[in-house]
Design a protein around this motif. Structure first.
Motif, short mmCIF file in Angstrom:
data_model
loop_
_atom_site.label_atom_id
_atom_site.label_comp_id
_atom_site.label_asym_id
_atom_site.label_seq_id
_atom_site.Cartn_x
_atom_site.Cartn_y
_atom_site.Cartn_z
N ALA A 201 0.96 -1.05 0.01
CA ALA A 201 -0.05 -0.03 -0.09
C ALA A 201 0.91 1.38 0.11
CB ALA A 201 -0.81 0.08 1.21
N MET A 202 2.07 1.14 0.91
CA MET A 202 2.88 2.32 0.73
C MET A 202 3.54 2.65 -0.53
SD MET A 202 4.59 1.51 4.60
CE MET A 202 5.69 2.83 4.51
N PHE A 203 3.96 1.48 -1.20
CA PHE A 203 4.43 1.64 -2.53
C PHE A 203 3.57 2.23 -3.54
CE2 PHE A 203 5.31 -0.25 -6.56
CZ PHE A 203 6.37 0.17 -7.07
N GLU A 204 2.50 1.68 -3.47
CA GLU A 204 1.42 2.03 -4.36
C GLU A 204 1.00 3.62 -4.08
OE1 GLU A 204 -1.02 1.94 -7.73
OE2 GLU A 204 0.60 0.58 -7.07
N HIS A 205 1.09 4.15 -2.90
CA HIS A 205 0.69 5.39 -2.92
C HIS A 205 1.92 6.56 -3.24
CE1 HIS A 205 0.03 8.60 0.65
NE2 HIS A 205 -0.47 9.02 -0.77
N PHE A 206 3.20 5.87 -3.18
CA PHE A 206 4.39 6.50 -3.52
C PHE A 206 4.34 6.57 -5.34
CE2 PHE A 206 8.82 7.21 -4.85
CZ PHE A 206 9.01 8.35 -4.43
N ASP B 157 21.06 4.72 -9.46
CA ASP B 157 21.48 5.22 -8.19
C ASP B 157 20.29 5.25 -7.03
OD1 ASP B 157 19.53 6.93 -9.05
OD2 ASP B 157 20.31 8.79 -8.54
N ASN B 158 20.51 5.37 -5.96
CA ASN B 158 19.67 5.43 -4.85
C ASN B 158 19.53 6.62 -4.32
OD1 ASN B 158 18.25 4.76 -2.27
ND2 ASN B 158 19.51 3.39 -1.51
N PRO B 159 18.65 7.20 -4.76
CA PRO B 159 18.36 8.68 -4.17
C PRO B 159 18.02 8.79 -2.60
CG PRO B 159 16.40 7.90 -5.34
CD PRO B 159 17.40 7.01 -5.46
N THR B 160 17.61 7.68 -2.02
CA THR B 160 17.40 7.90 -0.56
C THR B 160 18.67 7.85 0.35
OG1 THR B 160 17.27 5.40 -0.19
CG2 THR B 160 15.20 6.67 -0.90
N MET C 196 10.17 7.71 8.31
CA MET C 196 11.22 6.78 8.45
C MET C 196 11.00 5.58 7.86
SD MET C 196 14.42 6.11 9.16
CE MET C 196 15.01 7.13 10.34
N ARG C 197 9.55 4.89 8.06
CA ARG C 197 9.55 3.76 7.37
C ARG C 197 9.33 3.91 5.86
NH1 ARG C 197 5.86 4.01 11.92
NH2 ARG C 197 6.20 2.44 13.48
N TYR C 198 8.74 5.04 5.45
CA TYR C 198 8.74 5.36 3.93
C TYR C 198 10.20 5.17 3.13
CZ TYR C 198 4.09 5.93 2.35
OH TYR C 198 2.54 5.86 1.88
N LEU C 199 11.05 5.91 4.03
CA LEU C 199 12.37 6.13 3.45
C LEU C 199 13.13 4.66 3.45
CD1 LEU C 199 13.79 9.51 4.96
CD2 LEU C 199 13.27 8.96 2.63
N LYS C 200 12.98 3.97 4.75
CA LYS C 200 13.49 2.42 4.80
C LYS C 200 13.05 1.72 3.58
CE LYS C 200 14.87 2.25 9.33
NZ LYS C 200 16.36 1.92 9.11
N LEU C 201 11.61 1.69 3.17
CA LEU C 201 11.02 1.08 2.15
C LEU C 201 11.75 1.45 0.85
CD1 LEU C 201 7.33 0.25 1.49
CD2 LEU C 201 8.49 1.62 -0.12
N LEU C 202 11.77 2.67 0.68
CA LEU C 202 12.40 3.10 -0.56
C LEU C 202 13.74 2.86 -0.68
CD1 LEU C 202 10.56 6.62 -1.07
CD2 LEU C 202 9.92 4.63 -2.19
N SER D 108 18.91 12.15 7.68
CA SER D 108 18.42 13.45 7.92
C SER D 108 17.23 13.12 8.90
CB SER D 108 18.07 14.34 6.64
OG SER D 108 17.30 13.52 5.81
N VAL D 109 16.62 11.85 8.67
CA VAL D 109 15.49 11.40 9.52
C VAL D 109 15.51 10.65 10.53
CG1 VAL D 109 13.19 10.71 9.38
CG2 VAL D 109 13.97 12.14 7.50
N ARG D 110 15.49 10.67 11.43
CA ARG D 110 15.73 9.63 12.79
C ARG D 110 14.49 9.31 13.51
NH1 ARG D 110 21.01 9.89 14.16
NH2 ARG D 110 22.16 11.64 13.23
N TRP D 111 14.48 7.96 13.88
CA TRP D 111 13.27 7.69 14.77
C TRP D 111 13.26 8.56 15.96
CZ3 TRP D 111 10.15 4.05 12.87
CH2 TRP D 111 10.65 3.11 12.16
#
Length: 309
Positions: free
Chosen positions: A39-44, A102-105, A81-87, A111-114
């Motif tokens: 669902a997260m992937f589809e949203h992005f 490349d990996n843009p993430t 953070m969950r989105y960035l880890k997924l990407l 720059s984003v921490r728990w």
């Protein structure tokens, strides 16, 4: 190059999740996590479509613009953070497969921490709570609207979690009992319990249950968005709750079922129920949640509510 990522990225992602994707400790993701990730992937991916970008060509600027979309603006630090880890997992795989260069993430994860501390609980103040209750009782235009209002009413009236709402069945709802109630089966560490329904929710949930029984949907789940009877995802629950809150003019960082659960908890405490009672109704083994919510109530407000009963 794996061309399926270019021709049908949604299918490619599902296939990759099922065959290869794993967490940091190399354990396969649970079925529930896989559904959430899809669902997260589809949203992005839909965000990329609006920008004319593909999975093979998006960059850090596309991720930055994603945070500015209507839904993503409300995301907590943990959700980002969950989105960035997924990407990050996705892009590392696509580089390995030759789909990306490349990996843009890579430069964004640092720059984003728990969150170091648990954020303050979000809830609706009593005036907004009442506005939302009134909004839910207004006539629904169609089946989708009736279902959405019944979903929001269930969260607001019972304080159940999204996971519990996802697995609730038609046979669990008793709007015509005296008093009306929702039976919540045991779920993980939470034991089975019965939650009585407040007056504002009963007509709406009765109407939805009656309508749901006539729909040609597989299975017996109380709430589902598809004819095949698949459970509703957290993202869909979030959109439904967010739309209802926007309709009554309320917006905050966490427009989700969790906010309605906190509101239910706070409402119970305001009318003088003990933290033991409220924790039991919420299915909690400790008082931690109730104590955090109680800390948001000024002592004079609590006293005023109790003496007015």
């Amino acid at each position: 190059m794996d061309s399926l990522w270019l021709t049908n990225p949604a299918l490619a992602y599902r296939d990759w999740q099922a065959r290869e994707a794993a967490s940091a400790d190399r354990r396969p993701f649970s079925a529930r996590s896989i559904i959430q990730h899809q669902a997260m992937f589809e949203h992005f991916r839909r965000h990329l479509l609006t920008r004319g970008k593909s999975i093979a060509a998006f960059g850090a600027d596309d991720i930055d613009s994603f945070w500015l979309t209507a839904d993503a603006r409300t995301y907590s630090q943990s959700t980002r953070m969950r989105y960035l880890k997924l990407l990050d997992r996705l892009c590392r795989h696509l580089v390995f497969a030759g789909v990306r260069k490349d990996n843009p993430t890579a430069g964004l994860l640092g720059s984003v921490r728990w969150p170091d501390e648990e954020p303050a609980p979000q809830y609706l103040d009593p005036a907004v709570d009442q506005r939302l209750q009134a909004h839910l009782q207004s006539p629904a235009d169609d089946i989708a609207s009736l279902r959405s209002r019944a979903i929001v009413a269930t969260f607001l009236a019972t304080g159940i979690t999204a996971a519990e709402a996802r697995t609730a069945r038609m046979a669990d709802l008793y709007p015509d009992a005296v008093p009306p109630y929702l039976f919540v089966p045991a779920h993980g560490p939470r034991g089975a319990r019965t939650v009585h329904l407040p007056d504002f929710a009963v007509p709406l949930l009765r109407a939805w249950l009656t309508r749901r029984k006539t729909l040609p949907i597989e299975g017996d789940l109380l709430f589902t968005l598809r004819a095949d009877g698949r459970p509703i995802t957290d993202m869909s629950f979030g959109r439904i709750v967010s739309a209802a809150l926007e309709a009554v003019g309320w917006s905050d960082a966490d427009m989700s079922p969790r906010t309605l659960r906190n509101t239910f908890c706070r409402r119970q405490l305001l009318v003088g129920r003990s933290r033991d009672e409220v924790s039991q109704v919420l299915g909690l083994a400790s008082h931690r949640t109730c104590d955090r919510i109680a800390a948001t109530i000024p002592a004079d407000e609590m006293l005023q509510k109790r003496t007015s009963q």
